[in-house]
Design an enzyme around this catalytic site. Structure first.
Site, PDB file in Angstrom:
ATOM      1  CG  HIS A 197      51.047  48.645  16.053  1.00 24.44           C
ATOM      2  ND1 HIS A 197      50.030  48.386  16.949  1.00 24.44           N
ATOM      3  CD2 HIS A 197      50.947  49.959  15.752  1.00 24.44           C
ATOM      4  CE1 HIS A 197      49.335  49.493  17.153  1.00 24.44           C
ATOM      5  NE2 HIS A 197      49.870  50.460  16.439  1.00 24.44           N
ATOM      6  CE  LYS A 214      53.318  57.130  15.256  1.00 27.82           C
ATOM      7  NZ  LYS A 214      52.622  56.231  14.364  1.00 27.82           N
TER       8      LYS A 214
HETATM    9  O1  GKR Z   1      50.401  56.414  19.817  1.00 24.43           O
HETATM   10  O2  GKR Z   1      49.834  58.127  18.610  1.00 24.43           O
HETATM   11  C1  GKR Z   1      50.216  56.967  18.746  1.00 24.43           C
HETATM   12  C2  GKR Z   1      50.503  56.151  17.506  1.00 24.43           C
HETATM   13  O3  GKR Z   1      50.240  56.896  16.362  1.00 24.43           O
HETATM   14  C3  GKR Z   1      49.698  54.902  17.512  1.00 24.43           C
HETATM   15  O4  GKR Z   1      48.336  55.174  17.680  1.00 24.43           O
HETATM   16  C4  GKR Z   1      49.864  54.073  16.288  1.00 24.43           C
HETATM   17  O5  GKR Z   1      48.991  52.989  16.380  1.00 24.43           O
HETATM   18  O6  GKR Z   1      52.030  53.415  17.113  1.00 24.43           O
HETATM   19  C5  GKR Z   1      51.151  53.394  16.129  1.00 24.43           C
HETATM   20  C6  GKR Z   1      51.655  53.181  14.752  1.00 24.43           C
HETATM   21  O7  GKR Z   1      52.712  52.635  14.579  1.00 24.43           O
HETATM   22  O8  GKR Z   1      50.950  53.517  13.804  1.00 24.43           O
HETATM   23 MG    MG Z   2      52.399  52.728  12.377  1.00 24.74          MG
END
Ligand code: GKR
Ligand code: MG
Length: 434
Positions: A329, A193
């Site tokens: 996802h 991420k």
């Molecule tokens: O958990 O902060 C998070 C992610 O950014 C999530 O909100 C996203 O929906 O996992 C996600 C993604 O693949 O974009």
């Molecule tokens: Mg994503």
């Protein structure tokens, strides 16, 4: 068979201070656990997004649900399956997943579908994956999901969780986090991420991962639309080698047109790294334009907001026909969602990547599945030889989750507010940031 009762449980689960371009995770993530019970006392369960609105929306449908036949219920409610809108207003570009009113009915429908399938599976003694088309695999592969994070394991006051990974705000500590996850769960692909630190630091993190783990471990980076087209192209070029071994570049920039421009410019340099998304394609209505523009080569499905398991299987077929890859996802979740994800993945032939999961970020202490956490072994979740989703609720644990929800101040996910509260009072989500 008739549905005679329905119970909606709003729960809070500890969540570490994870960072993304949306901001900062709150000390608790919110989930909803749904139970539907048949006249013969069989209970079907599902898990979905949490907070006030998802629970209220499910409650609002109570009259449509009680008295119905679970085999027919999702057919009767099928007008809810697509939600409303498409494109930028429906996308997850500006709203965190689970907070867009335009896919609220789709999410409600999905929660009901999964609970009905669990109920039916339990009543005919068959696993859910075998009801929705039949399994093509017994073991479903998931990928490690490293985040930059601040110190802390989640929870608040005297309800703190252990901080397994410590503070992770540099490429070196990110590599340490990944190695810890691999040692514990045996993952053999990694989704990182990004969208949190300067792109050059995130490029360095991917390079270090590649250097330390080798080309056999596919790498993906997902900055959740934080970059301009130029930055996305630059990152795509600089990481051409690292992302090309079975990985992808996920939502580098906002909007289908911008994604298409990134693709065009990378292809012009003979860089074939696929662009993936769970942000700009979140409904069937988004697909024609995405294909027309060649904006996306991998779609991340998610039964929670794509309208349930059967819609994910339709999506997979469509992706196969058009030569698009399919991944999955995830958002913060417990074992009921993990099992639902595993069942739909098991019954989806055209699933071309290991699925995402936030599950390692949650703690045993918050799990509502009887018997404790669902094991992830060698990076995979096994489909158990049990009916339905293969899991039951632990009602003591569920009661604790409800109590946590009652006590905590959170009623919706707001990562921007958390960022301002804990990290930087003037923080705003700026897209693109770099
Ligand atoms: O958990 O902060 C998070 C992610 O950014 C999530 O909100 C996203 O929906 O996992 C996600 C993604 O693949 O974009
Ligand atoms: Mg994503």
């Amino acid at each position: 068979m008739k549905i005679t009762d329905m119970r909606v449980h709003s729960i809070a689960i500890a969540d570490p201070p994870l960072r993304s371009s949306y901001g900062l995770h709150a000390p608790y993530a919110l989930r909803t656990i749904l139970e539907i019970e048949s006249e013969d006392g069989i209970i079907g369960i599902s898990e979905t997004y949490g907070g006030e609105i998802p629970a209220r929306t499910l409650e609002a449908d109570r009259q449509k649900i009680i008295g119905q036949n679970p085999y027919r219920l999702t057919g009767l409610l099928s007008s809810m399956v697509e939600g409303e809108g498409s494109g930028i207003e429906r996308s997850q570009t500006y709203l965190v997943p689970g907070e867009n009113p335009l896919d609220q009915t789709t999410r409600t429908y999905a929660a009901l579908e999964v609970a009905c399938l669990d109920l039916i599976g339990k009543s005919v003694s068959q696993p859910v994956c075998d009801l929705i088309g039949g399994r093509v695999r017994d073991r479903v592969a998931f990928s490690a999901y490293p985040f930059f994070k601040h110190a802390g394991g989640g929870g608040e006051g005297d309800d703190l969780r252990e901080d397994e990974y410590g503070e992770v705000m540099t490429p070196d500590t990110l590599v340490r986090e990944v190695k810890q996850m691999i040692a514990k769960y045996g993952f053999s692909s990694i989704k990182f991420k990004g969208g949190v630190l300067e792109p050059d630091i995130e490029i360095e993190a991917i390079r270090l991962l590649y250097q330390e783990l080798g080309a056999e471990i596919p790498l993906r980076i997902d900055p959740n639309s934080a970059w301009t087209v130029n930055t996305s192209v630059r990152v795509g070029k600089e990481l051409a080698k690292e992302l090309s071994c079975g990985g992808y570049l996920e939502d580098p920039t906002a909007g289908l047109e911008n994604m298409a421009e990134v693709r065009k410019r990378l292809m012009a340099e003979d860089i074939k790294t696929p662009l993936a998304t769970n942000v700009v394609v979140t409904s069937f209505a988004d697909i024609p334009r995405a294909l027309e523009l060649d904006a996306v080569q991998v779609i991340l499905c998610d039964h929670h907001y794509w309208g349930g398991m059967r819609q994910v299987r339709h999506l997979a077929n469509l992706c196969k026909v058009f030569g698009i890859g399919l991944s999955m996802h995830s958002n913060s979740h417990l074992g009921v969602s993990l099992m639902a994800m595993a069942h739909v993945a098991a019954a989806t032939p055209h699933l071309t990547y290991a699925c995402d999961t936030h599950y390692p970020w949650q703690s045993e202490k918050d799990e509502v599945v009887a018997g404790g956490r669902v094991p992830i072994v060698a990076g995979c979740v096994m489909i158990p030889d049990k009916p339905g989703l293969g899991v039951e609720l632990d009602y003591d644990q569920l009661a604790k989750g409800r109590e946590r929800y009652r006590k905590c101040p959170y009623r919706k996910r707001d990562d921007e507010a958390q960022m301002r509260k804990h990290i930087d009072p003037s923080w705003e989500r700026i897209l693109p940031r770099w």
